[in-house]
Write a protein that holds these residues in place. Structure first.
Motif, PDB file in Angstrom:
ATOM      1  N   LEU A 463       0.824  -1.207   0.000  1.00  0.00           N
ATOM      2  CA  LEU A 463       0.000   0.000   0.000  1.00  0.00           C
ATOM      3  C   LEU A 463       0.861   1.261   0.000  1.00  0.00           C
ATOM      4  O   LEU A 463       0.545   2.245  -0.669  1.00  0.00           O
ATOM      5  N   LEU A 476       1.923   7.024   4.261  1.00  0.00           N
ATOM      6  CA  LEU A 476       0.675   6.343   4.581  1.00  0.00           C
ATOM      7  C   LEU A 476       0.854   5.729   5.957  1.00  0.00           C
ATOM      8  O   LEU A 476       1.622   4.786   6.139  1.00  0.00           O
ATOM      9  N   SER A 478      -1.539   4.466   8.318  1.00  0.00           N
ATOM     10  CA  SER A 478      -2.287   3.280   8.734  1.00  0.00           C
ATOM     11  C   SER A 478      -3.437   3.025   7.781  1.00  0.00           C
ATOM     12  O   SER A 478      -3.887   3.920   7.062  1.00  0.00           O
ATOM     13  N   ILE A 479      -3.890   1.767   7.780  1.00  0.00           N
ATOM     14  CA  ILE A 479      -5.082   1.386   7.028  1.00  0.00           C
ATOM     15  C   ILE A 479      -5.787   0.273   7.793  1.00  0.00           C
ATOM     16  O   ILE A 479      -5.135  -0.600   8.373  1.00  0.00           O
ATOM     17  N   LEU A 493     -12.900   0.753   4.279  1.00  0.00           N
ATOM     18  CA  LEU A 493     -11.469   1.057   4.371  1.00  0.00           C
ATOM     19  C   LEU A 493     -11.305   2.373   5.110  1.00  0.00           C
ATOM     20  O   LEU A 493     -12.001   3.357   4.822  1.00  0.00           O
ATOM     21  N   THR A 495      -8.217   4.984   6.131  1.00  0.00           N
ATOM     22  CA  THR A 495      -6.798   5.276   5.949  1.00  0.00           C
ATOM     23  C   THR A 495      -6.416   6.568   6.645  1.00  0.00           C
ATOM     24  O   THR A 495      -7.233   7.491   6.804  1.00  0.00           O
TER      25      THR A 495
END
Length: 626
Positions: A463, A476, A478-479, A493, A495
């Motif tokens: 990702l 990025l 966290s997801i 989702l 993010t």
């Protein structure tokens, strides 16, 4: 692989690969030149009294460029070796000066088809390759051969069809179907008006029909076009008048394969674990998706006879035909009626003009009690949502109540993609992004498929790589997923990301307006041309995005772009901007309900494409208050 002229003949269609299957140039543009032309393509199918038949093909091709030489100097003929034989009668290269170079014997060879190599228990397909010698642009490649079939692909049904691609000149193309009985009626029809019925002299006590055409003016399908079978000249001659005849013939092959056994009964009861009705359908369907693997099979090479449900269960692998039969049998063990359904996954949304079983190349399962179409080869489809390539297509339901109908379009009662973003912009050019996204239908299937079981560090690495590949600076962080494995539920989702370097700090700063750029992607192919003469292909979509952007303290937009709210005959697009204190709100909506847009309605599609594209390039000028 796409070839430009597709003859298909069999009892249904003579299952060979002369110039392989129908084209779908939705996202690949042909070079704007003619690389070869067809001087002659003659295909003649003759049915014998014992039910066998012979397909005779005469083909003369002239490569015009080196690209044409490369694509046409080797020919492949596919056939099912368990009930068909190929005989090359003549093959040679003729130079422009008239010198003939016969194809040597060692340049004609036979090998297993790709599907026979990957799944020999499902296909006995063979490929006979013919390599023409000493080919140069301007030469002509001549071949004459026959394929003899011991029996038809489907009992009692014979058909021949031919499709002309608009970007290849054809001096003469002809198809002929002969039956061995004068009492046997033949049915002929075409798509468009390019083909002409011609008289042929049938043998004594026989019936014959023929179509003939030529194509001198070429054109090139633009980006975003449906399959050629949606609109290009297509002629069909068949012994069947109604599609239900195909369904009944298939039933003769499939019924023995769905024979119940103690093993199947026990397996169905164990998998269902007491579930009944629709709950049992869900459990059995999702078990098959996880535990029965799928392979792709060309039915022209393999035939339409499915293996027994018990053998597919034991192997744990099957093609769409085998897996449909197994799913029907397992549901039948729980007293839930289910039948195979024949479909094509190409971008064609209406039936052939006449009956040809090779209009289909894939199998679904139809459950009448719940009016459900299921694709057991699709790993990530929910019970109420078909894969996109199965949706909105002509489908032939088999079983005791056969009929031709259409699979459901994607459900757009709720957004397929519903995105809510909270953005906080600092005066240094850094933006914190908290986004929650809900995906439904095929949009959820796409993400689940892309994840493919990835988790933990490997998931985050993939990702993050995608984050940087989009040109973003920052991280990025966290997801998180919701309902990732619950295929019948929307996929959530969440993010969290930090994006750096959006602008250079100062009294006045400029950046790209933070809009949902994914809304422009479905329409990118339609921004260049304002008019088209052929239909266009889009994916039905309903996308919604709400963005709240917290501006840096003391900064205000110098201006806001104009709101857009457009309703057209093919769909709608809107984007609204509103400022409330230090928060800029951006609301976007895109709705496209149909797959195919006619040439008449194309200007409306072009308008939506331009509007959505221009919205993603809007600038945001922020000025610090004095």
């Amino acid at each position: 692989m796409t070839r430009h002229l597709t003859p298909k003949a069999a009892l249904l269609t003579a299952g060979f690969i002369l110039l392989t299957a129908s084209a779908n140039p939705a996202f690949a543009r042909e070079p704007a030149q003619v690389n070869y032309q067809v001087i002659l393509l003659h295909q003649e199918l003759s049915v014998q009294k014992n039910g066998a038949y012979t397909d005779r093909i005469d083909r003369v091709i002239q490569p015009l460029t080196m690209a044409g030489v490369q694509s046409q100097s080797q020919m492949q003929i596919g056939y099912p070796a368990n009930f068909a034989q190929v005989h090359i009668l003549e093959a040679y290269t003729e130079t422009a000066s008239g010198v003939k170079h016969p194809v040597p014997a060692d340049a004609i060879y036979t090998q297993s088809s790709p599907d026979a190599l990957s799944a020999p228990f499902l296909s006995d397909g063979r490929i006979q390759s013919v390599v023409f010698p000493a080919v140069a642009p301007g030469d002509t490649l001549h071949i004459r051969y026959t394929i003899h079939y011991d029996h038809p692909y489907l009992p009692g049904i014979y058909a021949i069809s031919m499709l002309l691609a608009p970007n290849v000149p054809v001096s003469k193309a002809q198809i002929i179907l002969h039956t061995s009985s004068a009492a046997k009626k033949l049915y002929a029809a075409q798509q468009g008006d390019a083909w002409h019925a011609v008289s042929v002299s049938p043998a004594k006590n026989a019936t014959s029909r023929s179509f003939e055409t030529s194509l001198n003016k070429v054109s090139y399908p633009p980006l975003g076009s449906p399959a050629l079978t949606q609109y290009a000249p297509l002629a069909v001659i068949s012994t069947a008048e109604h599609w239900t005849e195909v369904a009944k013939a298939y039933n003769q092959l499939a019924t023995p394969a769905m024979q119940m056994t103690p093993e199947l009964q026990k397996a169905a009861e164990h998998i269902a674990h007491g579930a009944t009705g629709l709950d049992a359908v869900k459990v059995i369907y999702h078990w098959m998706q996880k535990n029965i693997h799928s392979v792709s099979i060309n039915y022209a090479n393999a035939g339409f006879t499915p293996p027994s449900a018990s053998s597919t269960l034991q192997r744990g692998v099957g093609d769409s035909n085998a897996n449909a039969v197994l799913l029907c049998t397992l549901l039948g063990a729980l007293h839930i009626e289910a039948v195979p359904a024949m479909i094509s996954t190409s971008a064609r949304f209406h039936p052939y003009p006449a009956v040809d079983p090779f209009a289909f190349g894939h199998f679904l399962v139809y459950v009448p009690a719940y009016h459900l179409f299921l694709d057991p080869t699709s790993r990530y489809a929910g019970i109420h949502s078909l894969p996109l390539e199965d949706a909105g297509r002509p489908v032939l339901i088999t079983g005791k109540n056969p009929r031709m109908t259409q699979t459901p379009l994607p459900d757009l009662s709720l957004p397929l993609i519903d995105k809510h973003s909270q953005l906080r912009l600092s005066a240094s050019g850094t933006m914190h992004d908290q986004t929650v996204e809900i995906r439904r239908g095929y949009a959820a299937q796409d993400i689940r498929s892309a994840l493919m079981g990835s988790k933990g560090r490997m998931l985050m690495k993939g990702l993050r790589n995608g984050f940087y590949e989009q040109g973003d600076l920052g991280q990025l962080e966290s997801i998180a997923f919701q309902n990732r494995k619950k295929l019948d539920q929307p996929l959530g989702l969440k993010t969290s990301a930090v994006k750096d370097g959006l602008f250079i700090p100062g009294h006045s700063v400029a950046m790209i307006m933070p809009t949902d750029t994914s809304m422009a992607k479905p329409l990118q192919a339609f921004t260049a041309e304002s008019v088209r003469t052929t239909p266009s292909l889009i994916n039905p979509s309903y996308m919604q995005s709400d963005i709240s952007l917290k501006l840096p303290q003391g900064y205000q937009p110098a201006y806001l772009p104009k709101n857009i709210d457009v309703q057209t005959s093919v769909g709608s697009y809107s984007i609204h901007y509103a400022l409330s204190g230090q928060t800029l709100k951006i609301d976007q909506r895109l709705k496209l309900p149909e797959f195919v847009i006619t040439a008449k309605n194309y200007p409306a599609l072009h308008q939506l494409a331009i509007l959505s594209s221009s919205s993603t390039r809007e600038g945001l000028l922020l000025v610090k208050r004095q």
